[in-house]
Write a protein that holds these residues in place. Structure first.
Motif, PDB file in Angstrom:
ATOM      1  N   LEU A   1     -16.577  89.692 -81.459  1.00 24.15           N
ATOM      2  CA  LEU A   1     -16.456  88.885 -82.679  1.00 24.15           C
ATOM      3  C   LEU A   1     -14.994  88.730 -83.085  1.00 24.15           C
ATOM      4  CD1 LEU A   1     -19.451  90.324 -84.696  1.00 24.15           C
ATOM      5  CD2 LEU A   1     -19.262  88.011 -83.745  1.00 24.15           C
ATOM      6  N   ARG A   2     -14.231  89.787 -82.962  1.00 27.57           N
ATOM      7  CA  ARG A   2     -12.803  89.734 -83.305  1.00 27.57           C
ATOM      8  C   ARG A   2     -12.091  88.709 -82.427  1.00 27.57           C
ATOM      9  NH1 ARG A   2      -7.689  91.804 -82.734  1.00 27.57           N
ATOM     10  NH2 ARG A   2      -6.795  92.658 -84.640  1.00 27.57           N
TER      11      ARG A   2
ATOM     12  N   TYR B   1     -19.698  84.257 -90.234  1.00 26.34           N
ATOM     13  CA  TYR B   1     -19.741  84.288 -88.766  1.00 26.34           C
ATOM     14  C   TYR B   1     -20.146  85.679 -88.281  1.00 26.34           C
ATOM     15  CZ  TYR B   1     -18.178  83.079 -84.016  1.00 26.34           C
ATOM     16  OH  TYR B   1     -18.118  82.814 -82.671  1.00 26.34           O
ATOM     17  N   ILE B   2     -19.522  86.697 -88.859  1.00 28.51           N
ATOM     18  CA  ILE B   2     -19.812  88.082 -88.467  1.00 28.51           C
ATOM     19  C   ILE B   2     -21.235  88.466 -88.857  1.00 28.51           C
ATOM     20  CG2 ILE B   2     -19.226  90.492 -88.924  1.00 28.51           C
ATOM     21  CD1 ILE B   2     -16.273  89.457 -89.239  1.00 28.51           C
ATOM     22  N   ALA B   3     -21.620  88.175 -90.080  1.00 29.43           N
ATOM     23  CA  ALA B   3     -22.951  88.559 -90.565  1.00 29.43           C
ATOM     24  C   ALA B   3     -24.058  87.949 -89.708  1.00 29.43           C
ATOM     25  CB  ALA B   3     -23.123  88.139 -92.017  1.00 29.43           C
ATOM     26  N   TYR B   4     -23.869  86.727 -89.271  1.00 29.67           N
ATOM     27  CA  TYR B   4     -24.885  86.034 -88.487  1.00 29.67           C
ATOM     28  C   TYR B   4     -24.973  86.562 -87.053  1.00 29.67           C
ATOM     29  CZ  TYR B   4     -27.547  82.210 -86.442  1.00 29.67           C
ATOM     30  OH  TYR B   4     -28.491  81.467 -85.781  1.00 29.67           O
ATOM     31  N   ARG B   5     -23.838  87.071 -86.516  1.00 27.77           N
ATOM     32  CA  ARG B   5     -23.802  87.430 -85.100  1.00 27.77           C
ATOM     33  C   ARG B   5     -23.655  88.930 -84.809  1.00 27.77           C
ATOM     34  NH1 ARG B   5     -21.580  82.660 -86.197  1.00 27.77           N
ATOM     35  NH2 ARG B   5     -22.004  80.904 -84.836  1.00 27.77           N
TER      36      ARG B   5
ATOM     37  N   VAL C   1     -12.251  92.018 -93.010  1.00 27.66           N
ATOM     38  CA  VAL C   1     -13.619  91.494 -93.043  1.00 27.66           C
ATOM     39  C   VAL C   1     -14.494  92.233 -92.027  1.00 27.66           C
ATOM     40  CG1 VAL C   1     -15.059  89.441 -92.704  1.00 27.66           C
ATOM     41  CG2 VAL C   1     -12.888  89.222 -93.897  1.00 27.66           C
ATOM     42  N   LEU C   2     -13.954  92.494 -90.846  1.00 31.18           N
ATOM     43  CA  LEU C   2     -14.705  93.255 -89.844  1.00 31.18           C
ATOM     44  C   LEU C   2     -15.027  94.654 -90.352  1.00 31.18           C
ATOM     45  CD1 LEU C   2     -12.900  92.228 -86.552  1.00 31.18           C
ATOM     46  CD2 LEU C   2     -15.340  91.973 -87.003  1.00 31.18           C
ATOM     47  N   GLU C   3     -14.050  95.306 -90.951  1.00 25.03           N
ATOM     48  CA  GLU C   3     -14.270  96.652 -91.480  1.00 25.03           C
ATOM     49  C   GLU C   3     -15.353  96.639 -92.553  1.00 25.03           C
ATOM     50  OE1 GLU C   3     -14.337 100.535 -91.765  1.00 25.03           O
ATOM     51  OE2 GLU C   3     -13.168  99.470 -90.271  1.00 25.03           O
ATOM     52  N   GLU C   4     -15.301  95.646 -93.410  1.00 28.18           N
ATOM     53  CA  GLU C   4     -16.297  95.519 -94.480  1.00 28.18           C
ATOM     54  C   GLU C   4     -17.708  95.387 -93.905  1.00 28.18           C
ATOM     55  OE1 GLU C   4     -17.450  91.977 -97.533  1.00 28.18           O
ATOM     56  OE2 GLU C   4     -15.332  92.511 -97.415  1.00 28.18           O
ATOM     57  N   HIS C   5     -17.865  94.592 -92.869  1.00 31.57           N
ATOM     58  CA  HIS C   5     -19.189  94.351 -92.293  1.00 31.57           C
ATOM     59  C   HIS C   5     -19.654  95.483 -91.377  1.00 31.57           C
ATOM     60  CE1 HIS C   5     -18.731  90.308 -93.854  1.00 31.57           C
ATOM     61  NE2 HIS C   5     -20.024  90.153 -93.640  1.00 31.57           N
TER      62      HIS C   5
END
Length: 160
Positions: A80-81, A67-71, A97-101
């Motif tokens: 996104l969060r 979801y994050i990678a696409y948007r 996951v947010l931190e990673e991306h």
């Protein structure tokens, strides 16, 4: 008398869960809510969710990452969060996951891309702060509404 497998609510719920997931990936929360909405008892819905999860058909970490990678080039980290929390992703998992991306993302570049899209690709010439305070304010509010930080927006718009 033997029970007909077609009358078994758990078996039906498992099949329904699999059918739901063939159309679109879901979070655990979304799948559970869909099953409950279809009239399955909470315990049966929970067991069906656990069943598909055991086979890896639902995975909230994978869902959040995709979801994050696409948007992430269109939406801010904050937006996104908020969207993923509403979809039932746990806060601790979501933060990692947010931190990673976003650890490799230049937020200034994302804001510039958003300005270019809004101004039809004429950045930096489109920054109205140099000529019209009303337009500058409108653009500032637009970017803040998209979830970007005030400091980042100000830095980009002033060219710091």
């Amino acid at each position: 008398m033997m029970k007909n497998s077609e009358d078994d609510p758990l078996k039906k719920a498992k099949k329904r869960a699999m059918d739901i997931l063939t159309h679109r990936d879901k979070t655990e929360k979304e799948l559970r809510e869909k099953l409950l909405g279809d009239g399955y008892e909470p315990g049966v819905a929970d067991e069906a969710v656990a069943y598909v999860k055991s086979y890896g058909y639902i995975d909230d970490e994978r869902y959040a990452g995709n979801y994050i990678a696409y948007r992430m080039d269109k939406k801010s980290r904050m937006v996104l969060r908020r969207e993923l929390l509403a979809r039932g992703i746990e806060e601790n998992l979501l933060d990692s996951v947010l931190e990673e991306h976003f650890s490799q993302v230049d937020e200034d570049a994302v804001v510039i891309a958003c300005i270019e899209k809004k101004c039809r690709g004429t950045y930096p010439g489109c920054l109205p702060g140099r000529s019209d305070e009303k337009e500058y304010g409108k653009l500032m509010r637009y970017l803040m509404g998209r979830g970007y930080s005030f400091d980042c927006i100000r830095r980009v718009m002033k060219g710091d």
